[in-house]
Motif scaffolding. Structure first.
Motif, PDB file in Angstrom:
ATOM      1  N   ILE A 225       0.838  -1.190   0.000  1.00  0.00           N
ATOM      2  CA  ILE A 225       0.000   0.000   0.000  1.00  0.00           C
ATOM      3  C   ILE A 225       0.872   1.239   0.000  1.00  0.00           C
ATOM      4  CG2 ILE A 225      -1.636   1.317   1.357  1.00  0.00           C
ATOM      5  CD1 ILE A 225      -2.802  -1.283   2.281  1.00  0.00           C
ATOM      6  N   ILE A 228       2.355   1.659  -3.529  1.00  0.00           N
ATOM      7  CA  ILE A 228       1.347   2.019  -4.529  1.00  0.00           C
ATOM      8  C   ILE A 228       0.854   3.426  -4.292  1.00  0.00           C
ATOM      9  CG2 ILE A 228      -0.993   1.584  -5.242  1.00  0.00           C
ATOM     10  CD1 ILE A 228      -0.303  -0.939  -5.897  1.00  0.00           C
ATOM     11  N   PHE A 265      -5.722   0.698   3.845  1.00  0.00           N
ATOM     12  CA  PHE A 265      -6.338   0.191   2.618  1.00  0.00           C
ATOM     13  C   PHE A 265      -7.284   1.211   2.024  1.00  0.00           C
ATOM     14  CE2 PHE A 265      -4.548  -3.785   3.111  1.00  0.00           C
ATOM     15  CZ  PHE A 265      -4.724  -4.260   4.392  1.00  0.00           C
ATOM     16  N   VAL A 266      -8.084   1.779   2.915  1.00  0.00           N
ATOM     17  CA  VAL A 266      -9.073   2.731   2.435  1.00  0.00           C
ATOM     18  C   VAL A 266      -8.399   3.944   1.798  1.00  0.00           C
ATOM     19  CG1 VAL A 266     -10.926   4.250   3.154  1.00  0.00           C
ATOM     20  CG2 VAL A 266     -10.765   1.975   4.138  1.00  0.00           C
ATOM     21  N   MET A 268      -5.526   4.060   0.415  1.00  0.00           N
ATOM     22  CA  MET A 268      -4.950   3.692  -0.877  1.00  0.00           C
ATOM     23  C   MET A 268      -6.011   3.654  -1.959  1.00  0.00           C
ATOM     24  SD  MET A 268      -3.180   0.214  -2.145  1.00  0.00           S
ATOM     25  CE  MET A 268      -4.761  -0.570  -2.292  1.00  0.00           C
ATOM     26  N   ILE A 269      -7.125   3.011  -1.676  1.00  0.00           N
ATOM     27  CA  ILE A 269      -8.157   2.877  -2.696  1.00  0.00           C
ATOM     28  C   ILE A 269      -8.668   4.256  -3.107  1.00  0.00           C
ATOM     29  CG2 ILE A 269     -10.486   2.076  -3.117  1.00  0.00           C
ATOM     30  CD1 ILE A 269      -9.885  -0.458  -1.865  1.00  0.00           C
ATOM     31  N   ILE A 272      -5.977   5.929  -5.290  1.00  0.00           N
ATOM     32  CA  ILE A 272      -5.868   5.271  -6.592  1.00  0.00           C
ATOM     33  C   ILE A 272      -7.034   5.661  -7.490  1.00  0.00           C
ATOM     34  CG2 ILE A 272      -5.986   3.053  -7.745  1.00  0.00           C
ATOM     35  CD1 ILE A 272      -3.348   3.494  -6.723  1.00  0.00           C
ATOM     36  N   LEU A 273      -8.205   5.843  -6.866  1.00  0.00           N
ATOM     37  CA  LEU A 273      -9.358   6.211  -7.667  1.00  0.00           C
ATOM     38  C   LEU A 273      -9.112   7.511  -8.404  1.00  0.00           C
ATOM     39  CD1 LEU A 273     -12.482   5.439  -5.487  1.00  0.00           C
ATOM     40  CD2 LEU A 273     -11.742   4.373  -7.600  1.00  0.00           C
ATOM     41  N   PRO A 276      -4.479   7.181 -10.486  1.00  0.00           N
ATOM     42  CA  PRO A 276      -4.062   5.788 -10.612  1.00  0.00           C
ATOM     43  C   PRO A 276      -2.563   5.575 -10.511  1.00  0.00           C
ATOM     44  CG  PRO A 276      -5.674   6.308 -12.291  1.00  0.00           C
ATOM     45  CD  PRO A 276      -5.330   7.602 -11.625  1.00  0.00           C
TER      46      PRO A 276
END
Lengths: 291, 343, 231
Positions: A225, A228, A265-266, A268-269, A272-273, A276
């Protein structure tokens, strides 16, 4: 309020460890386009050898040095024997192969050290009080070491010629080769430095978390994470996102305890949204699709 | 790698040198059923492996058609399982409804995640999925503990009702139902593979820009593939739930994500019958090895490496290769560079 | 006994991308001091040939001899160190580094820190030393790439469509540079700009569908661009 400041300091120490441990992943992808899932072995073995040395000699410093060296050694082994053979294959291949190596490494750890968690004593016990807050000295030391690590790496990458070759290679590997530079050797060296840091991270983290065979699993996800979020291949990105995530875990966990586990995690998501490539994705390499 | 590994136009083999025609799925399932009767005490294994084959089919679409490696498939599997489990525990008792519910849940998940995930390139997709898996695990284990009972597991065996024509509370009957579903899905899978859709999948995987210029929307194609894969996974999850009669978070653990990948690779990525071979092969190996070793991870790692380096076409690919050699000798046909030569 | 003036000699070369064969039985030679141009339509295999020579593609069959030595299985970076410098078609420089740092990289590779001769060829680059390479124009990039390639005094430069995408006056300058450079370095150039070819080539190879279709040595033929029919 003091609790908040203390949590922030704890967060920085987590960031420090996370940064050091995630370097191998960031560099592996940035230069050679491999996603090396076995990276947490350098971390785990670093922690375990520290345990063994501390147990045998009582010296944490020796243990930490051993952890760093073992990380470097394992990195050298893996890079030259395994990764070299999979660079030209597709990413799917290298991902699964390195994950398999990771599993095998865990098996080896279990074989050598068994299943029970190993306690490691922190080298320094006292607290440091300043500005009204009180934090363990050990944590502050970790922060200091991480800062030195960052400075060292920045120096290496920006001021030395091998560092420049590395950056050039991250952008365009084949052109560096066409100049006559043996990029493989440069990469191996860089990789070994990164895996050494991962080993050091493992050693430093050993007194804090449970040294168990599965410690690598938890760190693997977190490390990914970090990388990324920061952008694969960017050292600065890794550092910044390590900072962010360290705070998410520490301060976030203080606010609502599940956040410590799930927060990264949250974050990161969400990032990324909207982006990217991560915060500082490597220039010139698109991570969206080119269709 | 720009200069050195520009792959250019690649010949992807969609051809099968052994293919039983459209009866293939029937033959496959008949073989499974036959084997089960040969080894009556292995009923549980056959049931599990057949359900697992459906799960692997889903991953096969992701890996083989779309070129994605997901380290988070257990999330979709466990979501399907929990959907069925929650239904049984609180709402109703018909297995058919449970399965249909799983399909609906699969579609819902695809609608939510498909558009987002299919914009990501391979490595990002892999890790975001792994993250999703961890979030899912956390959700089922802790967040929704009131509904799912967390680690204690959700038990509902007693609540499964007898269906009008088949009582699936009996494992032997469940096995039959799974076989029927498997055969049906294999038919559909094979049909899709041979159809234009299958070709479009392959085209998009090889060179999505070119596919776009041909008039296909790669993004839409990927979303379709993702949807198919996800629904297959949730169906498998629901079937597992019915099979075990309870569900706990273990089904969705991150560490199990590698298993379905190995099974897919073992069977032969991208092929129609590969998933069946892979499922049976992998679970068979797991069964045998775990009798000797408690440290399962080590064995999984070794198997993976062996499969990847020495066995890259998988079991089914290996069979096809042998079959091709045999038929070549029999009919003395030159098959140099053959594409899609059917026998 | 190998003729030592044959700098580059390719014999019966077959190259494939995986299963797809791209070059068939390619044979050609480049002598020291020449300017040889390779022409052909898009997809004829010109870049593939250069990549193979430079060591970026494995050779399926045949041999590539450089200064009499077989370099088939030599690693790309060694081939570059050995005196063949390949400049890619897309004119990519290391955009994050400054022009000076780009030079430093090449010097590091070749141990040649004498930049003055380069500034004779490309005086403009001296003024651009501090700029990030990514900010250079197409022409300036091509010049930078050539300058970098010339460090270490390579025997052979493989130039892949060097004038592509450049403005006419820049091309004129570049052609002038080619003529100067060719006095000390052998040039093997891929070009689609046929009038330009006519102006600089000593010899022309025509490539079509992965094969050498013709070799033109007559000056009148080169000047008259009559070789177009072979493409």
């Amino acid at each position: 309020m003091t609790r908040l400041f203390e949590a922030i300091v704890y967060g920085f120490s987590s960031s420090g460890i996370l940064f050091m441990v995630s370097l191998a992943l960031s560099i592996g992808y940035g230069l050679m386009r491999v996603v090396n899932m076995e990276a947490m072995l350098y971390y785990s073995f670093g922690a375990y050898i520290t345990y063994t040395i501390v147990h045998a000699t009582g010296s944490f410093v020796l243990g930490a040095i051993a952890g760093t060296l073992l990380g470097a050694l394992l990195g050298l082994l893996v890079e030259t024997q395994l990764l070299r053979r999979v660079y030209h294959r597709e990413m799917m291949f290298s991902m699964v192969v390195t994950y398999a190596v990771f599993l095998i490494g865990i098996g080896v750890i279990q074989f050598i050290w068994g299943l029970e968690p190993k306690p490691v004593q922190a080298p320094i016990d006292g607290m440091l009080s300043f500005l009204g807050i009180s934090v363990p000295i050990y944590r502050v030391i970790i922060i200091a070491i991480a800062l030195v690590a960052y400075a060292l790496i920045q120096l290496l990458i920006n001021k030395t010629i091998t560092g420049k070759a590395l950056r050039a290679g991250i952008e365009n590997r084949d052109n560096v080769v066409a100049l006559g530079i043996n990029i493989n050797k440069i990469f191996t060296t860089t990789f070994v430095v990164a895996s050494a840091f991962a080993g050091l991270g493992g050693a430093l983290n050993a007194p804090i978390i449970m040294v168990g065979p599965y410690m690598g699993f938890d760190m693997l996800l977190l490390s990914f994470i970090t990388v990324i979020l920061g952008g694969l291949g960017s050292i600065k990105g890794t550092a910044v996102s390590a900072l962010i995530l360290g705070q998410v875990i520490s301060v976030g966990g203080m606010i609502w305890s599940p956040l410590a586990a799930v927060g990264p995690f949250v974050v990161m998501i969400i990032v990324i949204l909207f982006r990217p490539t991560g915060l500082f994705g490597v220039k010139g390499k698109a991570f969206g699709f080119d269709d | 790698m720009e200069l050195s590994t520009n792959k250019g136009p690649v010949r992807e083999k969609s051809g099968r040198s052994i293919d039983f025609g459209f009866l293939g799925p029937l033959v496959m399932v008949a073989v499974i059923m036959g084997a089960r009767y040969l080894f009556p005490d292995k009923l549980a294994f056959f049931t599990e492996a057949s359900i697992y084959a459906i799960y692997v089919m889903g991953n096969n679409i992701l890996m083989g058609y779309l070129g994605y490696v997901s380290f988070g498939q257990p999330f979709y599997l466990s979501t399907g399982a929990y959907a069925a489990a929650i239904y049984f525990a609180y709402l109703g008792n018909s297995p058919i409804v449970a399965i249909l519910l799983a399909v609906a849940v699969g579609l819902a998940l695809s609608a939510v995640f498909g558009p987002i995930f299919m914009r990501l390139k391979g490595n990002y997709y892999t890790l975001v999925n792994a993250a999703l898996c961890a979030i899912g695990l956390f959700t089922y284990e802790k967040l929704l503990i009131g509904v799912t009972n967390g680690n204690d597991g959700l038990w509902f065996r007693a609540r499964i009702a007898k269906m009008p024509f088949l009582d699936v509370r009996l494992t032997s009957n469940l096995f039959l139902m799974v076989c029927v579903i498997l055969a049906l899905l294999l038919f559909l899978y094979r049909w899709m593979d041979k159809s234009a859709l299958g070709a479009v999948f392959r085209a998009t995987k090889i060179n999505s820009r070119k596919a776009k210029f041909l008039g296909y929307n790669p993004y839409a194609v990927r979303i379709i593939g993702f949807t198919l894969a996800t629904v297959l996974s949730t169906i498998a999850g629901a079937l597992f739930a019915i099979n075990y009669g309870f569900v706990n978070p273990n089904l969705g653990e991150n560490s199990r994500s590698i298993e379905v990948l190995i099974a897919t690779l073992l069977g032969g990525v991208g092929s129609v019958y590969g998933p069946v071979f892979g499922a049976f092969g992998f679970l068979g190996i797991k069964d045998i090895v775990s009798r000797f070793m408690s440290r399962w991870e080590f064995a999984v790692g070794i198997i993976t490496i062996l499969v990847l380096f020495f066995f890259s076409k998988g079991i089914w690919g290996f069979i096809r290769l042998i079959g091709k050699g045999v038929t070549e000798k029999l009919f003395r046909k030159k098959t140099a560079g053959s594409i899609g030569k059917e026998k | 006994m190998t003729d030592k003036t044959k700098l580059l000699e390719i014999r019966d070369l077959d190259v494939s991308y995986g299963n797809l064969a791209v070059l068939f039985d390619v044979s050609l030679e480049v002598e020291k001091g020449e300017v040889v141009v390779l022409v052909g339509r898009n997809g004829a295999g010109k870049t593939t040939l250069f990549r193979s020579i430079a060591g970026f593609l494995p050779k399926r069959k045949g041999s590539v001899l450089f200064k009499g030595e077989n370099i088939n299985s030599k690693e790309a970076y060694r081939i570059a160190q050995g005196g063949i410098k390949y400049i890619h078609q897309d004119k990519q420089v290391f955009s994050d580094l400054t022009v000076k740092e780009n030079f430093e990289l090449s010097s590091y590779a070749t141990k040649d820190y004498d930049w003055d001769p380069l500034f004779v060829f490309f005086p403009k680059l001296k003024t651009l030393l501090g700029r990030k390479a990514g900010a250079l124009s197409g022409g300036e990039r091509q010049m930078l790439l050539m300058a970098m390639a010339l460090l270490g005094k390579p025997d052979l430069l493989l130039l892949d469509e060097p004038t592509e995408g450049l403005a006419p006056h820049v091309i004129t300058d570049l052609v002038g540079v080619f003529k100067e450079v060719s006095k000390t370095t052998t040039l093997f150039i891929i070009e689609q700009n046929l009038p330009l070819v006519a102006g600089i080539a000593d010899r022309v190879y025509c490539m079509r569908e992965g094969k050498i279709a013709a070799e033109i040595t007559e000056h009148s033929e080169i000047a008259g661009i009559s070789f177009e029919k072979y493409l």
